[in-house]
Design an enzyme around this catalytic site. Structure first.
Site, PDB file in Angstrom:
ATOM      1  N   LEU A  96      72.889   9.680  36.994  1.00 49.12           N
ATOM      2  CA  LEU A  96      74.319  10.090  37.403  1.00 49.12           C
ATOM      3  C   LEU A  96      75.086   9.692  36.504  1.00 49.12           C
ATOM      4  O   LEU A  96      75.133   8.792  35.765  1.00 49.12           O
ATOM      5  CB  LEU A  96      74.240   9.383  38.933  1.00 49.12           C
ATOM      6  CG  LEU A  96      73.211   9.617  39.942  1.00 49.12           C
ATOM      7  CD1 LEU A  96      73.046   8.440  41.067  1.00 49.12           C
ATOM      8  CD2 LEU A  96      73.491  10.985  40.406  1.00 49.12           C
ATOM      9  N   ASN A 101      78.926   6.711  41.451  1.00 55.95           N
ATOM     10  CA  ASN A 101      78.233   7.792  41.993  1.00 55.95           C
ATOM     11  C   ASN A 101      76.727   6.956  42.203  1.00 55.95           C
ATOM     12  O   ASN A 101      76.047   7.169  43.093  1.00 55.95           O
ATOM     13  CB  ASN A 101      77.703   8.908  40.687  1.00 55.95           C
ATOM     14  CG  ASN A 101      79.104   9.704  40.362  1.00 55.95           C
ATOM     15  OD1 ASN A 101      79.387   9.819  39.459  1.00 55.95           O
ATOM     16  ND2 ASN A 101      79.242  10.502  41.442  1.00 55.95           N
ATOM     17  N   LYS A 202      72.929  -0.154  25.683  1.00 53.96           N
ATOM     18  CA  LYS A 202      73.487   1.323  25.673  1.00 53.96           C
ATOM     19  C   LYS A 202      74.746   1.350  25.505  1.00 53.96           C
ATOM     20  O   LYS A 202      75.200   2.160  24.671  1.00 53.96           O
ATOM     21  CB  LYS A 202      73.288   2.119  27.055  1.00 53.96           C
ATOM     22  CG  LYS A 202      73.838   3.417  27.269  1.00 53.96           C
ATOM     23  CD  LYS A 202      73.022   4.435  26.237  1.00 53.96           C
ATOM     24  CE  LYS A 202      73.903   5.662  26.319  1.00 53.96           C
ATOM     25  NZ  LYS A 202      73.804   6.564  27.375  1.00 53.96           N
TER      26      LYS A 202
END
EC number: 1.1.1.31
Length: 329
Positions: A96, A101, A202
């Protein structure tokens, strides 16, 4: 049942000394039971397709029903919301756009946790705030399920080819079960630590990626203004110490490389708006940890300006075009 299967795979791996044999054996033992997939955007769509290619029945949903058409034609079962996915599958992957979200998909009125089965494995491959991953893990634990964060690197091209890199955070004893599914969609599946560490890896990667893309764009633009042919300059950079992913794999200058967004008016790829979002996450975590990130801060400002000037939906490598327009060309 899912928890028992995961545990047996883990114990099997612990008892064997030959790592390659363990991997092959666990993959061959893995049941091709239904896998839920929530979020079929630019990344989620090819990821779900790769699960189908590997023989996994997929139960899919997306807030935009038209996004489900392709996977439905390939055999996926489409349902109306994440809760219905959880009702039919005990292994679920979510992909998402942002933290809100993800929160809604898991804890909202029609969220996964409304109907999740005990022992289910929930893997979130979205790029979100590590603190939100920890919140979702805590909420999942209360329901007797396991949540892991597993954001990806590699972009749409790697998603299509099944060569993504997954950075996984969560209980180490659950990693083997997660890797079984993630290996169908990626070439590298790396365990980073407890929940939230996948997101941390990330965020750090994308901050460096943004800085590198801006630097490559500035360098290419300067070389062009000095009279260098852009293909020649890229060739020199890529055999020299300035070489980086943005110069040799994803060059931002139109005409230098084929098959990249700069060759297609910066369409597709990884959107500027998403890069600005990820840089915002990096800024928040840097502030919370009192970490100086001056270049990261400048990169965030540049990508936010780009969003305000019509580049939001273009690939993030369009920073080259943005710089050219800034100089009046």
């Amino acid at each position: 049942m899912a928890a028992v299967l995961r545990g047996s795979r883990f114990l099997f791996g612990r008892c064997c000394k030959h790592v390659d044999f363990v991997f092959v054996s666990t993959r061959s033992m893995a049941s091709k039971t239904q896998v839920g997939f929530v979020g079929l955007g630019n990344m989620g769509n090819p990821m779900a397709k790769n699960l189908l290619k590997h023989g996994y029945p997929v139960i899919a949903t997306d807030v935009f029903p038209e996004s489900c058409k392709e996977v439905q034609e390939l055999g996926a079962q489409v349902v109306d919301n994440p809760a219905e996915v959880a009702d039919k599958a005990d292994r679920i992957i979510t992909m998402l756009p942002s933290s809100p979200n993800v929160i809604d998909a898991y804890t909202g009125p029609n969220g996964i946790l409304k109907k999740v089965k005990k022992g289910s494995l929930l893997i979130d491959s979205s790029t979100i705030d590590p603190a939100v991953s920890k919140e979702m893990a805590a909420a999942a634990e209360k329901m007797g399920t396991v949540f892991m964060d597993a954001p990806v690197s590699g972009g749409v091209g790697a998603a299509n080819s099944g060569k993504l890199t997954f950075m996984v955070g969560g209980a180490e004893e659950e990693f083997t079960a997660a890797k079984e599914l993630l290996s169908c969609m990626g070439a590298n599946v790396v365990y980073c630590g407890q929940v939230g560490t996948g997101q941390a890896a990330k965020i750090c990667n994308n901050m460096l990626l943004a800085i590198g893309m801006i630097g490559t764009s500035e360098t290419m633009n300067l070389g062009i203004r000095l009279g260098l042919d852009p293909k020649l300059l890229a060739k020199i950079l890529n055999m020299s110490s300035g070489r980086c992913w943005s110069s040799d794999t994803y060059n931002p200058v139109p005409g230098v490389m084929e098959g990249v967004p700069s060759a297609n008016d910066y369409q597709g790829g990884f959107g500027t708006q998403l890069m600005a979002k990820d840089l915002g996450l990096a800024q928040n975590t840097a502030t919370n940890t009192k970490t100086p990130v001056p270049l990261g801060s400048l990169a965030h400002q540049i990508y936010r300006m780009m969003c305000a000037r019509g580049y939001a939906q273009k690939d993030f490598s369009s920073v080259f075009q943005f710089l050219r327009e800034e100089e009046g060309q």
